[in-house]
Design a protein around this motif. Sequence first.
Motif, short mmCIF file in Angstrom:
data_model
loop_
_atom_site.label_atom_id
_atom_site.label_comp_id
_atom_site.label_asym_id
_atom_site.label_seq_id
_atom_site.Cartn_x
_atom_site.Cartn_y
_atom_site.Cartn_z
N ASP A 163 10.47 4.95 -5.14
CA ASP A 163 9.67 3.75 -5.00
C ASP A 163 8.29 4.17 -4.49
O ASP A 163 8.17 4.71 -3.38
CB ASP A 163 10.34 2.79 -4.01
N TYR A 164 7.26 3.93 -5.29
CA TYR A 164 5.92 4.38 -4.95
C TYR A 164 5.47 3.86 -3.58
O TYR A 164 4.97 4.63 -2.75
CB TYR A 164 4.92 3.95 -6.03
N ALA A 165 5.67 2.57 -3.32
CA ALA A 165 5.20 1.99 -2.06
C ALA A 165 5.91 2.62 -0.86
O ALA A 165 5.28 2.90 0.17
CB ALA A 165 5.41 0.48 -2.07
N GLU A 166 7.21 2.86 -0.99
CA GLU A 166 7.96 3.49 0.10
C GLU A 166 7.47 4.91 0.35
O GLU A 166 7.29 5.33 1.49
CB GLU A 166 9.45 3.53 -0.21
N LEU A 167 7.30 5.67 -0.73
CA LEU A 167 6.83 7.04 -0.59
C LEU A 167 5.44 7.09 0.01
O LEU A 167 5.16 7.90 0.91
CB LEU A 167 6.83 7.75 -1.95
N ILE A 179 2.36 11.53 -7.94
CA ILE A 179 2.89 12.72 -8.62
C ILE A 179 4.42 12.68 -8.62
O ILE A 179 5.06 12.94 -9.64
CB ILE A 179 2.38 14.01 -7.95
N ILE A 180 5.00 12.34 -7.49
CA ILE A 180 6.47 12.26 -7.38
C ILE A 180 7.02 11.22 -8.33
O ILE A 180 8.01 11.45 -9.03
CB ILE A 180 6.89 11.97 -5.93
N CYS A 181 6.40 10.06 -8.38
CA CYS A 181 6.90 8.98 -9.24
C CYS A 181 6.68 9.26 -10.72
O CYS A 181 7.48 8.86 -11.55
CB CYS A 181 6.24 7.66 -8.85
N ASP A 182 5.62 9.97 -11.04
CA ASP A 182 5.31 10.27 -12.44
C ASP A 182 6.22 11.36 -13.02
O ASP A 182 6.48 11.38 -14.22
CB ASP A 182 3.85 10.69 -12.60
N SER A 183 6.68 12.27 -12.19
CA SER A 183 7.57 13.33 -12.68
C SER A 183 8.65 13.58 -11.63
O SER A 183 8.64 14.60 -10.95
CB SER A 183 6.79 14.61 -12.97
N PRO A 184 9.58 12.63 -11.50
CA PRO A 184 10.58 12.72 -10.43
C PRO A 184 11.61 13.83 -10.65
O PRO A 184 12.00 14.12 -11.77
CB PRO A 184 11.26 11.36 -10.47
#
Length: 76
Positions: free
Chosen positions: A58-62, A45-50
Amino acid sequence: MVVHLFLNNNKALDFLPINSIKNGGITALKDLGLPETAPAQVARIICDSPYYNPREYDYAELEALLTKAYWGQAPI
């Protein structure tokens, strides 16, 4: 007291989880009832609508950070 610890030796983050454990507080997102899939879902969700951030998400970091929070582990 927490402010004092933080200002004197940057140990506030070390103090807070210990204090929470001693007082029976919640230390893991899973204890709030979140499903095990929540870290991946929230990271997506964060990466799709930052929200604006000078650093890219960074998806993997999050996901790794949220997974640690889910299990009640330290972020480092």
